[in-house]
Enzyme design. Structure first.
Site, PDB file in Angstrom:
ATOM      1  N   CYS A  19       0.815  -1.228   0.000  1.00  0.00           N
ATOM      2  CA  CYS A  19       0.000   0.000   0.000  1.00  0.00           C
ATOM      3  C   CYS A  19       0.845   1.273   0.000  1.00  0.00           C
ATOM      4  O   CYS A  19       0.325   2.365  -0.222  1.00  0.00           O
ATOM      5  CB  CYS A  19      -0.967   0.001   1.175  1.00  0.00           C
ATOM      6  SG  CYS A  19      -1.995  -1.464   1.214  1.00  0.00           S
ATOM      7  N   HIS A  73      -3.106   7.117   2.265  1.00  0.00           N
ATOM      8  CA  HIS A  73      -3.583   5.823   1.781  1.00  0.00           C
ATOM      9  C   HIS A  73      -5.000   5.611   2.323  1.00  0.00           C
ATOM     10  O   HIS A  73      -5.281   5.847   3.492  1.00  0.00           O
ATOM     11  CB  HIS A  73      -2.650   4.715   2.270  1.00  0.00           C
ATOM     12  CG  HIS A  73      -3.180   3.341   2.031  1.00  0.00           C
ATOM     13  ND1 HIS A  73      -3.718   2.964   0.823  1.00  0.00           N
ATOM     14  CD2 HIS A  73      -3.282   2.267   2.850  1.00  0.00           C
ATOM     15  CE1 HIS A  73      -4.116   1.704   0.909  1.00  0.00           C
ATOM     16  NE2 HIS A  73      -3.866   1.262   2.123  1.00  0.00           N
ATOM     17  N   ASN A 104     -10.272  -0.150   0.083  1.00  0.00           N
ATOM     18  CA  ASN A 104      -8.811  -0.072   0.105  1.00  0.00           C
ATOM     19  C   ASN A 104      -8.285  -0.693  -1.187  1.00  0.00           C
ATOM     20  O   ASN A 104      -8.410  -1.895  -1.392  1.00  0.00           O
ATOM     21  CB  ASN A 104      -8.304  -0.834   1.338  1.00  0.00           C
ATOM     22  CG  ASN A 104      -6.797  -0.818   1.467  1.00  0.00           C
ATOM     23  OD1 ASN A 104      -6.083  -0.464   0.533  1.00  0.00           O
ATOM     24  ND2 ASN A 104      -6.316  -1.214   2.632  1.00  0.00           N
TER      25      ASN A 104
END
Ligand code: UT7
Length: 325
Positions: free
Chosen positions: A119, A252, A282
């Site tokens: 990520c 993020h 996500n």
């Protein structure tokens, strides 16, 4: 004359199949997995995610995002001399998704490679591209985050399968006499490998281990909040800026509660944080460039503004990029 790198165009792409929480809850219930819209919204802020069709691969999503970014920058693919794709869900073991993307774009000859920092991949990729532009190795780069996490989810594990989605985002980064990227800050701590991983690989013609995502959500949450604050302060210090100078924080997009905690620790009003996790879930390395593109296209992020991009995720990895748009 000092060279900087500057974002001259952004683009993103979401696969068309959208699943609201209600859609996903119904699909999971049909397979005996119990969850609810209330739980997902309250614990994560997620309301929907997009999943790619079975015949679509990571480079396909990346291609669409890059096409939009190139159009926005007014740059043709043939002029791109560097492509970096941040992904944990590549098309193949090798060659890199960046090479496959380069061919699909019709942009041969420049450097092309993938970055694997989960990520945090996009902030890693921008930092590398920035360094290569500053030292004169590249003039026009495509920096991409692209993921198909739906392929590595365990749909019998409700603690993870409700969290992730698919998508791609890209920026064109060009050499410029004015900044641009002001400072970058990258870190990793490999002792936390086990808290977020896909513990499988290919060996002897077979998949070995478990090729599905495993996460200790609470451990990731606690680490994330601490390192996002530290990295924000570090990158601001490198650039001689203060938290009050930040126009937009684009973290993020994993969990709205992590973003709220980060903003609070930095004493940044939450209305200066770009939030897309509600609609995208996500999307790992794709989340930051998708959020950036959505904020640019909606007119929130404007030329000249100071934007802090922050990634955190498996590795454990984390980092920041401070950029004047
Ligand atoms: O992209 C890389 C970075 N990743 C992240 O940043 C993720 C970080 N972690 C998180 O976002 C959160 O830890 C989660 C969203 C993953 C979990 O939230 P939480 O508040 O930490 O929940 P929890 O793990 O403490 O679980 C609370 C309860 C448990 O039940 P008990 O033991 O209290 O009875 C879970 O079994 O919620 C239960 N639970 C669920 N219930 C309904 C876990 N998942 C679900 C679910 N639906 N999907």
């Amino acid at each position: 004359m000092k060279l900087y790198s500057r974002i001259t165009g952004t683009g993103s792409f979401l696969p068309p199949r959208r699943l609201s929480n209600a859609d996903l809850v119904a699909e999971l219930a049909a397979n005996g997995v119990e969850t609810s819209d209330d739980w997902i919204v309250e614990r994560t802020g997620i309301r929907a995610r997009h999943f790619a069709a079975a015949d679509v691969c990571c480079s396909d999503l990346a291609l669409q995002a890059c096409t939009h970014a190139l159009q926005a920058a007014g740059v043709v693919a043939a002029d791109i001399d560097l492509i970096i794709v941040a992904t944990s869900t590549p098309d193949m073991v090798f060659p890199s998704t960046a090479c496959i993307l380069q061919h699909k774009l019709g942009a041969s000859g420049g450097a092309a490679f993938d970055v694997q920092a989960v990520c945090s991949g996009f902030v890693y990729a921008v930092s590398i591209a920035d360094a290569l532009i500053q030292n004169g190795s590249a003039g026009k780069a495509l920096v991409v985050g692209a993921e198909i996490f739906s392929r590595i989810l365990d749909f019998s594990d409700r603690t993870t399968c409700v969290l992730f989605g698919d998508g791609a985002g890209a920026v064109v980064l060009e050499a410029s006499e004015s900044p641009g990227v002001l400072a970058t800050d990258l870190h990793a701590d490999g002792k936390h490998v086990g808290i977020l991983c896909v513990p499988g690989s290919v060996s002897g013609g077979k998949v070995v281990g478990e090729p599905l995502l495993k996460m200790d959500g609470q451990a990731v949450f606690k680490l994330a909040v601490g390192v996002l604050e530290q990295s924000a302060r570090a990158v601001l210090e490198k650039a001689g800026k203060a938290t009050t100078d930040i126009d937009w924080l684009i973290p993020h997009q994993a969990n709205i509660r992590i973003m709220q905690s980060t903003a609070k620790r930095l004493r940044l009003p939450f209305d200066r944080v770009i939030v897309t996790v509600d609609q995208h879930g996500n999307t790992s390395a794709a989340s930051i460039p998708m959020a950036l593109d959505s904020a640019v296209r909606s007119g929130k992020v404007k030329p000249g503004q100071l934007v802090l991009l922050e990634g955190v995720g498996g590795g454990f990895t984390w980092g920041s990029v401070l950029v004047t748009m």
